[in-house]
Design a protein around this motif. Structure first.
Motif, mmCIF file in Angstrom:
data_model
loop_
_atom_site.group_PDB
_atom_site.id
_atom_site.type_symbol
_atom_site.label_atom_id
_atom_site.label_comp_id
_atom_site.label_asym_id
_atom_site.label_seq_id
_atom_site.Cartn_x
_atom_site.Cartn_y
_atom_site.Cartn_z
ATOM 1 N N TYR A 134 0.771 -1.200 0.225
ATOM 2 C CA TYR A 134 -0.259 0.010 -0.100
ATOM 3 C C TYR A 134 0.935 1.303 -0.085
ATOM 4 O O TYR A 134 0.428 2.374 0.288
ATOM 5 N N ARG A 135 2.047 1.127 -0.307
ATOM 6 C CA ARG A 135 2.988 2.453 0.005
ATOM 7 C C ARG A 135 2.470 3.557 -0.951
ATOM 8 O O ARG A 135 2.787 4.523 -0.826
ATOM 9 N N ARG A 136 2.037 3.247 -1.960
ATOM 10 C CA ARG A 136 1.698 4.405 -2.880
ATOM 11 C C ARG A 136 0.211 5.010 -2.762
ATOM 12 O O ARG A 136 -0.309 5.806 -3.358
ATOM 13 N N ARG A 137 -0.465 4.225 -1.663
ATOM 14 C CA ARG A 137 -1.797 4.711 -1.434
ATOM 15 C C ARG A 137 -1.687 5.414 0.204
ATOM 16 O O ARG A 137 -2.075 4.741 1.017
ATOM 17 N N LYS A 138 -1.232 6.702 0.119
ATOM 18 C CA LYS A 138 -1.113 7.343 1.401
ATOM 19 C C LYS A 138 -2.459 7.426 2.279
ATOM 20 O O LYS A 138 -2.486 7.092 3.443
ATOM 21 N N ASP A 139 -3.506 7.647 1.680
ATOM 22 C CA ASP A 139 -4.908 7.705 2.355
ATOM 23 C C ASP A 139 -4.973 6.456 3.048
ATOM 24 O O ASP A 139 -5.832 6.453 4.055
ATOM 25 N N VAL A 140 -4.775 5.232 2.447
ATOM 26 C CA VAL A 140 -5.096 3.935 3.086
ATOM 27 C C VAL A 140 -3.990 3.998 4.398
ATOM 28 O O VAL A 140 -4.772 3.447 5.534
ATOM 29 N N LEU A 141 -2.768 4.126 4.136
ATOM 30 C CA LEU A 141 -1.962 4.129 5.298
ATOM 31 C C LEU A 141 -2.653 4.890 6.301
ATOM 32 O O LEU A 141 -2.273 4.781 7.441
ATOM 33 N N HIS A 142 -3.068 6.333 6.082
ATOM 34 C CA HIS A 142 -3.604 6.985 6.806
ATOM 35 C C HIS A 142 -4.630 6.348 7.842
ATOM 36 O O HIS A 142 -4.741 6.370 9.124
ATOM 37 N N LEU A 143 -5.619 5.811 7.198
ATOM 38 C CA LEU A 143 -6.764 5.042 7.708
ATOM 39 C C LEU A 143 -6.208 4.034 8.710
ATOM 40 O O LEU A 143 -6.918 3.872 9.821
ATOM 41 N N PHE A 144 -5.164 3.128 8.044
ATOM 42 C CA PHE A 144 -4.703 2.026 8.890
ATOM 43 C C PHE A 144 -4.116 2.748 10.380
ATOM 44 O O PHE A 144 -4.380 2.090 11.458
ATOM 45 N N LEU A 145 -3.498 3.791 10.333
ATOM 46 C CA LEU A 145 -2.908 4.315 11.622
ATOM 47 C C LEU A 145 -4.029 4.851 12.361
ATOM 48 O O LEU A 145 -3.704 4.993 13.635
ATOM 49 N N GLU A 146 -4.952 5.470 11.824
ATOM 50 C CA GLU A 146 -6.156 5.946 12.518
ATOM 51 C C GLU A 146 -6.845 4.907 13.406
ATOM 52 O O GLU A 146 -7.079 4.818 14.533
ATOM 53 N N ILE A 147 -6.877 3.809 12.879
ATOM 54 C CA ILE A 147 -7.473 2.612 13.645
ATOM 55 C C ILE A 147 -6.610 2.241 14.521
ATOM 56 O O ILE A 147 -7.282 1.996 15.780
ATOM 57 N N GLN A 148 -5.251 2.339 14.457
ATOM 58 C CA GLN A 148 -4.522 1.848 15.346
ATOM 59 C C GLN A 148 -4.751 2.849 16.763
ATOM 60 O O GLN A 148 -4.396 2.386 17.819
ATOM 61 N N ILE A 149 -4.506 4.172 16.540
ATOM 62 C CA ILE A 149 -4.573 5.197 17.374
ATOM 63 C C ILE A 149 -5.943 4.959 18.427
ATOM 64 O O ILE A 149 -6.059 4.999 19.334
ATOM 65 N N ASN A 150 -7.120 4.399 17.373
ATOM 66 C CA ASN A 150 -8.442 4.363 17.851
ATOM 67 C C ASN A 150 -7.985 3.161 19.242
ATOM 68 O O ASN A 150 -8.720 3.324 20.194
ATOM 69 N N ILE A 151 -7.450 1.982 18.864
ATOM 70 C CA ILE A 151 -7.545 1.050 19.807
ATOM 71 C C ILE A 151 -6.590 1.358 20.849
ATOM 72 O O ILE A 151 -6.659 1.024 21.956
ATOM 73 N N ALA A 152 -5.337 2.270 20.599
ATOM 74 C CA ALA A 152 -4.305 2.618 21.694
ATOM 75 C C ALA A 152 -5.223 3.695 22.686
ATOM 76 O O ALA A 152 -4.701 3.898 23.939
ATOM 77 N N SER A 153 -6.301 4.453 22.160
ATOM 78 C CA SER A 153 -6.755 5.507 22.803
ATOM 79 C C SER A 153 -8.015 4.911 23.846
ATOM 80 O O SER A 153 -9.067 5.626 24.139
#
Length: 268
Positions: A126-145
């Motif tokens: 997914y390296r060329r799909r920055k919006d997908v990487l953003h979504l993935f990181l947002e999901i992980q922030i959600n579980i950490a919070s």
């Protein structure tokens, strides 16, 4: 570049020298017009990759990383388990998909889980799909919070995840701030006229009260496009994993409408 190269080759094969010139011109037009979108969709790797394999990779990496972050403090709390279960329910996963998600979550909880290797495979896809990487990181922030404040261990692990996906610490911190703004704004929607909610509305849009109307509209459209579920699904995100994107667009739209209403009343 690739548009000109392929255009030249096809043109030369079909019409020789005139075709070569025509192919270069058409390729140049393609590069200028569609290059960004083509690369966001994975370039030539995206054309020949198996979308089902990519989506399976997204699901597994998402829930395995969630499990690893939940275990970061040494013990997976009931709150983390409930948040993960709640998230799986919100996604509307089938019984088989829930079992897969639970298995991935359990894999991630193991101390020896090869997180960096898993994230490396995910990033390559997914390296060329920055919006997908953003979504993935947002999901992980959600579980950490989950408990509103994340532990130092979980924040450190999020930094590792972000770095593996080519996000800086500053970008991670900005995403965490936006996540917190979304959480507060969603919780205060019932009191839409509150001053605090207006401040959070600006934070949801990553703006402030001094922003011009023109920039407000431009930013709103940009964020809606970035989080639009149809766009993310076209970039390889499984349909059932788009719950956060849908909630993000709802918050962005509500925040924009609240700010517009406030500004309209201020002009009266």
């Amino acid at each position: 570049m690739w548009g000109k190269v392929l255009g030249a080759l096809f043109g030369l094969a079909l019409l020789k020298l005139p075709g070569l010139i025509l192919g270069i011109l058409l390729g140049h037009w393609f590069d200028r017009t569609f290059r960004a979108q083509f690369e966001r969709n994975g370039g030539f790797n995206g054309l020949f990759s198996d979308q089902q394999d990519e989506q399976a990779l997204f699901r597994y990496t998402t829930f395995a990383t969630m499990g690893h972050i939940a275990k970061a403090t040494g013990t997976v709390t009931t709150a983390h388990i409930n948040r993960a279960s709640e998230y799986m329910t919100q996604l509307g996963l089938t019984a088989a998909q829930q079992k897969e998600a639970q298995a991935a979550f359990r894999d991630g909880k193991v101390v020896s889980f090869p997180l960096q290797q898993q994230l490396s495979s995910f990033y390559q896809a997914y390296r060329r799909r920055k919006d997908v990487l953003h979504l993935f990181l947002e999901i992980q922030i959600n579980i950490a919070s989950t408990q509103d404040t994340m532990s130092a261990e979980q924040y450190s692990l999020l930094q590792q995840v972000a770095a593996q996906l080519n996000f800086s610490s500053g970008q991670l911190d900005a995403l965490i701030q936006v996540h917190n703004a979304h959480r507060r704004f969603s919780g205060r929607k019932a009191s839409a006229n509150g001053k605090n909610n207006l401040a959070d509305a600006y934070n949801v849009l990553e703006l402030n009260a001094t922003t011009s109307d023109a920039l407000l509209k431009k930013t709103y459209r940009k964020l809606m496009a970035k989080h639009h579920p149809d766009k993310l699904m076209a970039q390889g995100v499984p349909a059932e994993m788009l719950d956060m994107a849908k909630r993000r667009t709802q918050d962005i739209q509500a925040a924009y409408e609240l700010i517009k209403q406030h500004r309209s009343r201020a002009k009266l």
